[in-house]
Design a protein around this motif. Structure first.
Motif, PDB file in Angstrom:
ATOM      1  N   ARG A 190       0.805  -1.232   0.000  1.00 31.58           N
ATOM      2  CA  ARG A 190       0.000   0.000   0.000  1.00 31.58           C
ATOM      3  C   ARG A 190       0.837   1.280   0.000  1.00 31.58           C
ATOM      4  NH1 ARG A 190      -5.144   0.498   0.929  1.00 31.58           N
ATOM      5  NH2 ARG A 190      -4.836   2.250   2.322  1.00 31.58           N
ATOM      6  N   CYS A 191       2.049   1.223   0.428  1.00 34.16           N
ATOM      7  CA  CYS A 191       2.878   2.425   0.553  1.00 34.16           C
ATOM      8  C   CYS A 191       3.270   2.978  -0.826  1.00 34.16           C
ATOM      9  CB  CYS A 191       4.130   2.108   1.359  1.00 34.16           C
ATOM     10  SG  CYS A 191       5.199   3.548   1.565  1.00 34.16           S
ATOM     11  N   ARG A 192       3.105   4.279  -0.979  1.00 31.93           N
ATOM     12  CA  ARG A 192       3.461   4.927  -2.234  1.00 31.93           C
ATOM     13  C   ARG A 192       4.769   5.695  -2.117  1.00 31.93           C
ATOM     14  NH1 ARG A 192      -1.362   8.427  -3.614  1.00 31.93           N
ATOM     15  NH2 ARG A 192      -0.037   8.998  -5.348  1.00 31.93           N
ATOM     16  N   LEU A 193       5.383   5.653  -0.934  1.00 34.58           N
ATOM     17  CA  LEU A 193       6.634   6.385  -0.723  1.00 34.58           C
ATOM     18  C   LEU A 193       7.730   5.910  -1.671  1.00 34.58           C
ATOM     19  CD1 LEU A 193       8.268   8.457   0.881  1.00 34.58           C
ATOM     20  CD2 LEU A 193       8.790   6.635   2.522  1.00 34.58           C
ATOM     21  N   LYS A 194       7.819   4.605  -1.904  1.00 33.67           N
ATOM     22  CA  LYS A 194       8.876   4.071  -2.771  1.00 33.67           C
ATOM     23  C   LYS A 194       8.817   4.722  -4.154  1.00 33.67           C
ATOM     24  CE  LYS A 194      10.791  -0.197  -4.647  1.00 33.67           C
ATOM     25  NZ  LYS A 194      10.761  -1.650  -4.639  1.00 33.67           N
ATOM     26  N   ALA A 195       7.645   4.822  -4.731  1.00 32.01           N
ATOM     27  CA  ALA A 195       7.498   5.430  -6.054  1.00 32.01           C
ATOM     28  C   ALA A 195       7.871   6.912  -6.019  1.00 32.01           C
ATOM     29  CB  ALA A 195       6.075   5.255  -6.567  1.00 32.01           C
ATOM     30  N   MET A 196       7.503   7.600  -4.939  1.00 31.43           N
ATOM     31  CA  MET A 196       7.837   9.022  -4.808  1.00 31.43           C
ATOM     32  C   MET A 196       9.350   9.208  -4.741  1.00 31.43           C
ATOM     33  SD  MET A 196       5.095  10.236  -1.999  1.00 31.43           S
ATOM     34  CE  MET A 196       3.389   9.745  -2.115  1.00 31.43           C
ATOM     35  N   LEU A 197       9.994   8.378  -3.922  1.00 29.46           N
ATOM     36  CA  LEU A 197      11.451   8.466  -3.788  1.00 29.46           C
ATOM     37  C   LEU A 197      12.149   8.097  -5.086  1.00 29.46           C
ATOM     38  CD1 LEU A 197      11.925   6.953  -0.224  1.00 29.46           C
ATOM     39  CD2 LEU A 197      12.119   9.362  -0.903  1.00 29.46           C
ATOM     40  N   ALA A 198      11.627   7.123  -5.803  1.00 33.53           N
ATOM     41  CA  ALA A 198      12.216   6.721  -7.089  1.00 33.53           C
ATOM     42  C   ALA A 198      12.156   7.880  -8.080  1.00 33.53           C
ATOM     43  CB  ALA A 198      11.505   5.493  -7.642  1.00 33.53           C
ATOM     44  N   ARG A 199      11.042   8.576  -8.119  1.00 33.39           N
ATOM     45  CA  ARG A 199      10.915   9.732  -9.017  1.00 33.39           C
ATOM     46  C   ARG A 199      11.885  10.837  -8.622  1.00 33.39           C
ATOM     47  NH1 ARG A 199       5.411  10.889 -11.729  1.00 33.39           N
ATOM     48  NH2 ARG A 199       6.512  12.850 -11.918  1.00 33.39           N
ATOM     49  N   ALA A 200      12.010  11.082  -7.329  1.00 33.10           N
ATOM     50  CA  ALA A 200      12.941  12.108  -6.854  1.00 33.10           C
ATOM     51  C   ALA A 200      14.374  11.735  -7.199  1.00 33.10           C
ATOM     52  CB  ALA A 200      12.785  12.292  -5.345  1.00 33.10           C
ATOM     53  N   GLN A 201      14.722  10.472  -7.031  1.00 37.06           N
ATOM     54  CA  GLN A 201      16.070  10.008  -7.352  1.00 37.06           C
ATOM     55  C   GLN A 201      16.340  10.149  -8.854  1.00 37.06           C
ATOM     56  OE1 GLN A 201      16.852   5.826  -6.570  1.00 37.06           O
ATOM     57  NE2 GLN A 201      18.985   6.296  -6.107  1.00 37.06           N
ATOM     58  N   GLN A 202      15.372   9.812  -9.671  1.00 29.90           N
ATOM     59  CA  GLN A 202      15.528   9.965 -11.127  1.00 29.90           C
ATOM     60  C   GLN A 202      15.730  11.437 -11.500  1.00 29.90           C
ATOM     61  OE1 GLN A 202      11.982   8.106 -12.610  1.00 29.90           O
ATOM     62  NE2 GLN A 202      12.783   6.032 -12.352  1.00 29.90           N
ATOM     63  N   GLY A 203      14.982  12.325 -10.857  1.00 30.62           N
ATOM     64  CA  GLY A 203      15.144  13.755 -11.107  1.00 30.62           C
ATOM     65  C   GLY A 203      16.524  14.246 -10.698  1.00 30.62           C
ATOM     66  N   PHE A 204      17.001  13.762  -9.568  1.00 28.51           N
ATOM     67  CA  PHE A 204      18.340  14.105  -9.078  1.00 28.51           C
ATOM     68  C   PHE A 204      19.393  13.673 -10.092  1.00 28.51           C
ATOM     69  CE2 PHE A 204      22.075  12.762  -6.508  1.00 28.51           C
ATOM     70  CZ  PHE A 204      22.395  13.975  -5.921  1.00 28.51           C
ATOM     71  N   MET A 205      19.272  12.445 -10.585  1.00 26.14           N
ATOM     72  CA  MET A 205      20.249  11.930 -11.546  1.00 26.14           C
ATOM     73  C   MET A 205      20.148  12.659 -12.886  1.00 26.14           C
ATOM     74  SD  MET A 205      21.929  10.019  -9.639  1.00 26.14           S
ATOM     75  CE  MET A 205      23.067   9.476 -10.883  1.00 26.14           C
ATOM     76  N   ARG A 206      18.934  12.974 -13.309  1.00 23.15           N
ATOM     77  CA  ARG A 206      18.763  13.734 -14.559  1.00 23.15           C
ATOM     78  C   ARG A 206      19.472  15.081 -14.457  1.00 23.15           C
ATOM     79  NH1 ARG A 206      13.611  11.832 -14.784  1.00 23.15           N
ATOM     80  NH2 ARG A 206      12.781  13.678 -13.759  1.00 23.15           N
ATOM     81  N   GLU A 207      19.360  15.705 -13.310  1.00 24.60           N
ATOM     82  CA  GLU A 207      20.025  17.003 -13.117  1.00 24.60           C
ATOM     83  C   GLU A 207      21.540  16.837 -13.162  1.00 24.60           C
ATOM     84  OE1 GLU A 207      20.212  21.130 -12.630  1.00 24.60           O
ATOM     85  OE2 GLU A 207      18.544  19.835 -13.211  1.00 24.60           O
ATOM     86  N   LEU A 208      22.064  15.812 -12.510  1.00 26.74           N
ATOM     87  CA  LEU A 208      23.509  15.575 -12.544  1.00 26.74           C
ATOM     88  C   LEU A 208      23.989  15.229 -13.950  1.00 26.74           C
ATOM     89  CD1 LEU A 208      24.185  13.607  -9.238  1.00 26.74           C
ATOM     90  CD2 LEU A 208      24.600  16.026  -9.727  1.00 26.74           C
ATOM     91  N   ASP A 209      23.146  14.590 -14.733  1.00 29.48           N
ATOM     92  CA  ASP A 209      23.509  14.251 -16.115  1.00 29.48           C
ATOM     93  C   ASP A 209      23.689  15.486 -16.989  1.00 29.48           C
ATOM     94  OD1 ASP A 209      23.602  11.483 -15.805  1.00 29.48           O
ATOM     95  OD2 ASP A 209      21.489  11.210 -16.327  1.00 29.48           O
ATOM     96  N   ARG A 210      23.169  16.615 -16.561  1.00 32.46           N
ATOM     97  CA  ARG A 210      23.328  17.853 -17.327  1.00 32.46           C
ATOM     98  C   ARG A 210      24.752  18.373 -17.285  1.00 32.46           C
ATOM     99  NH1 ARG A 210      19.924  22.195 -15.013  1.00 32.46           N
ATOM    100  NH2 ARG A 210      20.753  23.329 -16.790  1.00 32.46           N
TER     101      ARG A 210
END
Length: 143
Positions: free
Chosen positions: A103-123
């Motif tokens: 039932r927890c949706r935190l994992k998906a939220m954290l995964a999206r945040a981590q992907q955003g963090f990595m996308r920014e570093l990829d710049r």
């Protein structure tokens, strides 16, 4: 996001080597420059060499130097290579023992945040870490 000291040391070593373009530096020289463990730095450098970021030079004047142009080394790529620790327990490859799943949706939220963090570093590239003219957007650090 918090990076491990292993990743921090790796990024710092790469920046130092990029700043001293063409020079060969030993693990001891790099570790001493940053005031960190020589043994730990040697492990970091081995990992960077295995990933193709560094070339190892044997012999009395041995050490490491960059294997690629700093403009071709993306910061996000380096972080993915060195920082392979799961963000939280439920990201572990062995699975999760979390009592809140499924039932927890935190994992998906954290995964999206981590992907955003990595996308920014990829710049950004290793070269961007040295260029004073690299314009970065202003950050609001008041939080």
């Amino acid at each position: 996001m918090r990076l491990t000291s292993f990743t921090d040391f790796g990024l710092r070593a790469l920046i130092l080597l990029a700043d001293r373009e063409g020079e060969t530096l030993s693990a001891s020289e790099i570790a001493d420059h940053f005031g960190v463990s020589r043994h730990h730095m040697a492990k970091v450098l081995q990992e960077l060499a295995a990933a193709g970021y560094l070339v190892g030079i044997r012999g009395a004047q041995g050490g490491v130097r960059l294997a690629r142009d700093p403009r071709d080394i993306r910061i996000g790529e380096v972080v993915r290579t060195l920082d392979n620790q799961p963000l939280v327990e439920c990201f572990s490859a062995e699975g999760s023992a979390c009592k809140l799943l499924p039932r927890c949706r935190l994992k998906a939220m954290l995964a999206r945040a981590q992907q955003g963090f990595m996308r920014e570093l990829d710049r950004f590239t290793l070269s961007d870490c040295l260029e004073q003219s690299a314009a970065l957007p202003a950050l609001d650090l008041s939080d």
